[in-house]
Write an enzyme that holds these catalytic residues in place. Structure first.
Site, PDB file in Angstrom:
ATOM      1  N   ASP A  34       0.822  -1.209   0.000  1.00  0.00           N
ATOM      2  CA  ASP A  34       0.000   0.000   0.000  1.00  0.00           C
ATOM      3  C   ASP A  34       0.855   1.259   0.000  1.00  0.00           C
ATOM      4  OD1 ASP A  34      -2.438  -1.122  -0.082  1.00  0.00           O
ATOM      5  OD2 ASP A  34      -2.803  -1.077   2.069  1.00  0.00           O
ATOM      6  N   LYS A  56      -3.934   3.174  -2.897  1.00  0.00           N
ATOM      7  CA  LYS A  56      -5.045   4.024  -3.316  1.00  0.00           C
ATOM      8  C   LYS A  56      -4.722   5.448  -2.905  1.00  0.00           C
ATOM      9  CE  LYS A  56      -8.282   0.405  -2.110  1.00  0.00           C
ATOM     10  NZ  LYS A  56      -8.828   0.025  -0.822  1.00  0.00           N
ATOM     11  N   MET A 170      -7.436   9.525   9.070  1.00  0.00           N
ATOM     12  CA  MET A 170      -7.986  10.079   7.816  1.00  0.00           C
ATOM     13  C   MET A 170      -8.838  11.316   8.091  1.00  0.00           C
ATOM     14  SD  MET A 170      -9.125   6.423   6.154  1.00  0.00           S
ATOM     15  CE  MET A 170      -9.815   5.776   7.672  1.00  0.00           C
TER      16      MET A 170
HETATM   17  N1  SAH Z   1      -4.153   0.380   8.964  1.00  0.00           N
HETATM   18  C1  SAH Z   1      -3.565   1.657   9.251  1.00  0.00           C
HETATM   19  C2  SAH Z   1      -4.516   2.810   9.002  1.00  0.00           C
HETATM   20  C3  SAH Z   1      -4.956   2.963   7.563  1.00  0.00           C
HETATM   21  S1  SAH Z   1      -5.963   4.385   7.327  1.00  0.00           S
HETATM   22  C4  SAH Z   1      -3.052   1.668  10.699  1.00  0.00           C
HETATM   23  O1  SAH Z   1      -3.353   0.764  11.475  1.00  0.00           O
HETATM   24  O2  SAH Z   1      -2.281   2.574  11.029  1.00  0.00           O
HETATM   25  C5  SAH Z   1      -4.791   5.617   6.899  1.00  0.00           C
HETATM   26  C6  SAH Z   1      -4.671   6.660   7.978  1.00  0.00           C
HETATM   27  O3  SAH Z   1      -3.816   6.209   9.017  1.00  0.00           O
HETATM   28  C7  SAH Z   1      -4.047   7.964   7.513  1.00  0.00           C
HETATM   29  O4  SAH Z   1      -4.997   8.800   6.893  1.00  0.00           O
HETATM   30  C8  SAH Z   1      -3.548   8.547   8.819  1.00  0.00           C
HETATM   31  O5  SAH Z   1      -4.601   9.144   9.542  1.00  0.00           O
HETATM   32  C9  SAH Z   1      -3.125   7.296   9.567  1.00  0.00           C
HETATM   33  N2  SAH Z   1      -1.669   7.053   9.477  1.00  0.00           N
HETATM   34  C10 SAH Z   1      -1.082   5.962   8.982  1.00  0.00           C
HETATM   35  N3  SAH Z   1       0.259   6.042   9.099  1.00  0.00           N
HETATM   36  C11 SAH Z   1       0.521   7.235   9.687  1.00  0.00           C
HETATM   37  C12 SAH Z   1       1.714   7.904  10.103  1.00  0.00           C
HETATM   38  N4  SAH Z   1       2.930   7.366   9.920  1.00  0.00           N
HETATM   39  N5  SAH Z   1       1.588   9.112  10.694  1.00  0.00           N
HETATM   40  C13 SAH Z   1       0.388   9.655  10.902  1.00  0.00           C
HETATM   41  N6  SAH Z   1      -0.778   9.090  10.536  1.00  0.00           N
HETATM   42  C14 SAH Z   1      -0.715   7.876   9.944  1.00  0.00           C
END
Ligand code: SAH
Length: 255
Positions: A34, A56, A170
């Site tokens: 991803d 995406k 998000m």
């Molecule tokens: N499965 C992922 C989340 C996917 S949704 C998890 O468990 O982390 C994607 C959202 O995750 C982004 O829009 C943001 O809000 C958050 N996110 C993911 N990685 C991030 C990072 N390194 N720093 C800040 N926000 C992050």
């Protein structure tokens, strides 16, 4: 027939991979990854491993979910070790559940390998403990992607009033509306809010504001970012942590 491993890659820092994720990436014949997976992690794959980007982009879906499902099915039939690599934890807003269900329905052996979710890992790296005795005995992880103006949203805003720490994923584009909603349901407008951009990576940036400021004069924030709401943000300055570039939002004092 191979096996598909739906693997969490953690929030960014490659050292936050689990040992299981590390071993599987090293042995994979194909990795479908991803957008939020740190490219450094892909360097662990063996030279002959096929690396396929199925990310995406916000608004523009490079590959629709059905196409990703079909690709997974195709590789399950043609390769031995198929790794579906996702940012954070695959079952936290990662569509991991849907993919696992699809594969299981098609008779493919699936194993899910949890990862450190950004929801917990990112605040920790920024020095924010999401629970803390006397300050926070509950936290919730919420999608900020649903339009809060919609009548039929599935986020129950009323229920968020009594939870000490809120972690929104998000949430960047809806940040102003989210703050308004939270004030509307009765949260203190002075309650601190932290945005953590690109948490756990070298580009990590922290922006501090409060609900009132956010609802009226939202600071600039760039995705991917996590939005944290709660009194625990005040502990940030007291806890030692490494390499955090903090950007203090000027109108909020005494944090
Ligand atoms: N499965 C992922 C989340 C996917 S949704 C998890 O468990 O982390 C994607 C959202 O995750 C982004 O829009 C943001 O809000 C958050 N996110 C993911 N990685 C991030 C990072 N390194 N720093 C800040 N926000 C992050």
């Amino acid at each position: 027939m191979g096996k598909v491993y739906i693997v969490g890659a953690g929030p960014g820092d490659p050292e936050l991979l689990t040992l299981k994720a590390y071993r599987l990436i090293k042995s994979a014949d194909v990795v479908l990854y991803d957008r939020l997976v740190n490219p450094e992690i892909l360097l662990l794959a063996k030279p002959e491993c096929q690396l396929i980007y199925v990310g995406k982009e916000e608004g523009k879906h490079t590959l629709e979910q059905e196409k990703i499902n079909e690709l997974l099915l195709h590789y399950a039939h043609t390769k031995e070790v198929v790794v579906r690599l996702k940012g954070g934890d695959p079952f936290v807003f990662g569509r991991g559940g849907e993919e696992a269900l699809f594969l299981a329905e098609h008779g493919v052996e699936v194993e899910v390998v949890p990862g450190i979710s950004s929801a917990t890992g990112v605040p920790a790296y920024a020095g924010i403990p999401i629970t803390f005795r006397g300050l926070s005995s509950s936290f919730a992880v919420i999608t900020g992607h649903e339009d809060p103006k919609k009548e039929r949203t599935s986020v129950d805003w009323e229920s968020l009033k009594g939870i000490n720490t809120l972690v929104f994923l998000m949430a960047v584009s809806n940040r102003k509306e989210i703050a308004r909603r939270l004030i509307e349901v009765g949260r203190d407008p002075k309650e601190p809010v932290a945005f953590i951009e690109r948490g756990t990576t070298r580009e990590q940036r922290v922006v501090i504001t409060d609900l009132y400021e956010l609802a009226n004069y939202p600071p600039e924030v760039n995705p991917p970012a996590l939005m944290v709401v709660g009194q625990v943000i005040k502990l940030r300055k007291l806890i030692s942590f490494k390499e955090v570039v903090a950007c203090f939002y000027p109108t909020v004092e005494n944090l």
